[in-house]
Design an enzyme around this catalytic site. Sequence first.
Site, short mmCIF file in Angstrom:
data_model
loop_
_atom_site.label_atom_id
_atom_site.label_comp_id
_atom_site.label_asym_id
_atom_site.label_seq_id
_atom_site.Cartn_x
_atom_site.Cartn_y
_atom_site.Cartn_z
N ASP A 1 -0.30 10.83 5.89
CA ASP A 1 -1.45 10.01 6.31
C ASP A 1 -2.05 10.49 7.63
OD1 ASP A 1 -1.45 8.46 4.08
OD2 ASP A 1 -0.36 6.79 4.98
N GLN B 1 0.88 -1.17 0.00
CA GLN B 1 0.00 0.00 0.00
C GLN B 1 0.91 1.21 0.00
OE1 GLN B 1 -3.22 1.03 -0.23
NE2 GLN B 1 -2.45 3.10 0.16
N GLU C 1 -8.81 14.03 -4.25
CA GLU C 1 -10.04 13.46 -3.68
C GLU C 1 -11.29 14.34 -3.90
OE1 GLU C 1 -10.24 10.46 -2.92
OE2 GLU C 1 -8.12 9.93 -2.66
N PRO D 1 -6.90 -1.79 4.75
CA PRO D 1 -7.36 -0.64 5.54
C PRO D 1 -8.28 0.35 4.82
CG PRO D 1 -5.05 -0.37 4.94
CD PRO D 1 -5.46 -1.73 4.47
N TYR E 1 -12.01 15.49 0.91
CA TYR E 1 -13.09 14.82 0.17
C TYR E 1 -14.31 15.72 0.03
CZ TYR E 1 -10.68 10.30 0.65
OH TYR E 1 -9.77 9.29 0.56
N GLN F 1 0.22 4.67 -1.04
CA GLN F 1 -0.25 6.00 -0.67
C GLN F 1 -0.30 6.15 0.84
OE1 GLN F 1 -4.20 7.03 -2.10
NE2 GLN F 1 -3.72 9.19 -2.19
N HIS G 1 -15.85 5.43 -7.53
CA HIS G 1 -14.87 6.39 -7.00
C HIS G 1 -13.46 6.05 -7.51
CE1 HIS G 1 -13.15 9.08 -3.85
NE2 HIS G 1 -12.17 8.21 -3.88
N GLU G 2 -13.07 4.80 -7.37
CA GLU G 2 -11.70 4.42 -7.77
C GLU G 2 -11.54 4.56 -9.28
OE1 GLU G 2 -9.98 4.50 -5.28
OE2 GLU G 2 -11.49 4.03 -3.77
N HIS H 1 -10.68 8.05 -10.19
CA HIS H 1 -9.27 8.41 -9.98
C HIS H 1 -8.43 8.15 -11.24
CE1 HIS H 1 -8.88 9.75 -5.87
NE2 HIS H 1 -9.43 8.65 -5.36
N GLU I 1 -6.85 3.22 -5.66
CA GLU I 1 -6.92 3.35 -7.11
C GLU I 1 -5.65 2.95 -7.85
OE1 GLU I 1 -6.90 5.74 -4.78
OE2 GLU I 1 -5.89 7.56 -5.44
N ASN I 2 -5.01 1.84 -7.49
CA ASN I 2 -3.80 1.44 -8.19
C ASN I 2 -4.13 1.25 -9.68
OD1 ASN I 2 -2.25 1.42 -5.78
ND2 ASN I 2 -3.29 -0.48 -5.21
#
Length: 533
Positions: A293, A55, A235, A183, A301, A57, A212-213, A216, A188-189
């Site tokens: 983070d 992960q 976002e 988590p 958002y 981001q 949503h993804e 992106h 959005e990979n």
Amino acid sequence: MLHENNRRSVLACLFTACEDEFRVSIKYEATDGPGVCWLAPEQTAGKTRPYVFTQGQAVLNRSFFPCFDTPAVKSTYSACVKVPEGFTAVMSANKWDRRKTDNSFLFTMERPIPSYLVALAVGDLVSAEVGPRTRVWTEPCLLQDAKKEYDGVIEEFLTTAENLFGPYVWGRYDVLFMPPSFPFGGMENPCLTFVTPCLLAGDRSLADVIVHEICHSWFGNLVTNANWGDFWLNEGFTMYAQRRVCRELHGEAYTCLEAATGMALLRQHMDNSGEDHPLNKLRVKIEPGVDPDDTYNETPYEKGFCFVSYLAHLAGSQSRFDAFLKAYVDKFKFCSVIAEDALGFYLEYFPELKNKGVHKIEGLEFEKWLTVPGWPPYLPDLSAGQDLMEPAERLASLWGAEPLDLGAISEADIRPWRTYQTVYFLEKITELSPLPGGNMEKLVEQYPHIVNSSNAELRLRWALIVVKNQYRPGYPHVRTFLRSQGKQKYTLPVYRALQSGSEETRALATEIFSATSQQLHANVRNYVKKILV
Ligand code: BES
Ligand code: ZN
């Protein structure tokens, strides 16, 4: 090979300064780090084989491979991943091949991306086709569920988004259903979105996360925030794009209802943190040494969504703003931008607005949108959702009354309601909680379909209501919910509610945490620890 595609990056200067390309080879070994998550078999859905996923981001990929770990820099990549027999590797790459001789997987991402979008997962993975450019990847035990939930639905999301925002440049759009401890709702990979298995709701009701993804793919992955202080560019634009697509797919009313739930989340966040909190600015100052983070909250958002909605409102019509969004993506594709780039282009695109000075209207200055903390100075008109919100609000207020008017309550048959209408209703119940004595028992009797639901959005709200009402018979639900998944946005609110309840709920929090902490992502575990002290 690094690409010189960002005007502002130091790298670009370095590379243009020397005419010849050069290659740097780095041999390295990664040790334990938060970017790479190693899961024991018990932490997977199938419980028989280990699993590893990354992960990236925001700034975790620096513990995965040596990189310029800033979203200001983009590069292509290729990778060769050798895995033990019986395991499959997948990555955020548009090309992949399997070399049977040594069980290696070869990946290439031919389009430049920032480091945080490089992603890998290895496990007992299988896949099924659900569209012309889409497969779902899961552990074997979830494959049928995933196929059933998403067969034939994702292509429509993609084509709707393409019509609105321009061509989808990434080739495939696949979805990987992660182990329960993942988590996030979604990540959005590129070419391969990672999602929580909670999206397997059985009724396609949580597909908005996929939308949503997908969005992106334009906002975030093509046009990227150049630094995490402008995260709202990723976002906020994506929330706007998601709701724009949802309007096409599900209509205005349902989309406004979902957006109203977003506004309620923003309200709660600002009430909890205090409106003037520096993190309640769209543009966040991230001091050196601070993990981006740790600045994560609803503001980029939902306040971001409000700002983009305001820009749409100023444009005068939806079709003019749609055309702007397409032009914005085209202008900055494969680049990284800061707010000034986006807003400067907006004013250039609409010269009449610039001449009118819309960016300087008192109280609504673009500058103030970015730098003043607190509630957005403009809210989009969500009144089209009123016909869905009003019955939910009315019913919730009946549950807040003493004595209960069970006659009026039974008249409302809420079983046919769609998920987000029920979510909206439960949010209102949470606001009214603790309910007057005895009402919780009646609520449980009245709505077994909510109490026993397997839909994670409903389970979250039910857990929060149980805790806020200190409703003991509901504690097993809280326990099972926190054990069954590790999504940050579900886990933290429940622990916060437990911690601010009573001695008894605090003890429950400690008990659940000691049983489940090993299953949680390291970051989520640390955030829970902070809540519990
Ligand atoms: N990119 C985010 C997830 C993320 C943000 C990971 C910051 C790490 C750091 C993703 O697109 C996202 O916003 N996911 C949401 C989906 C929701 C808004 C529909 C989530 O996980 O809840
Ligand atoms: Zn997002």
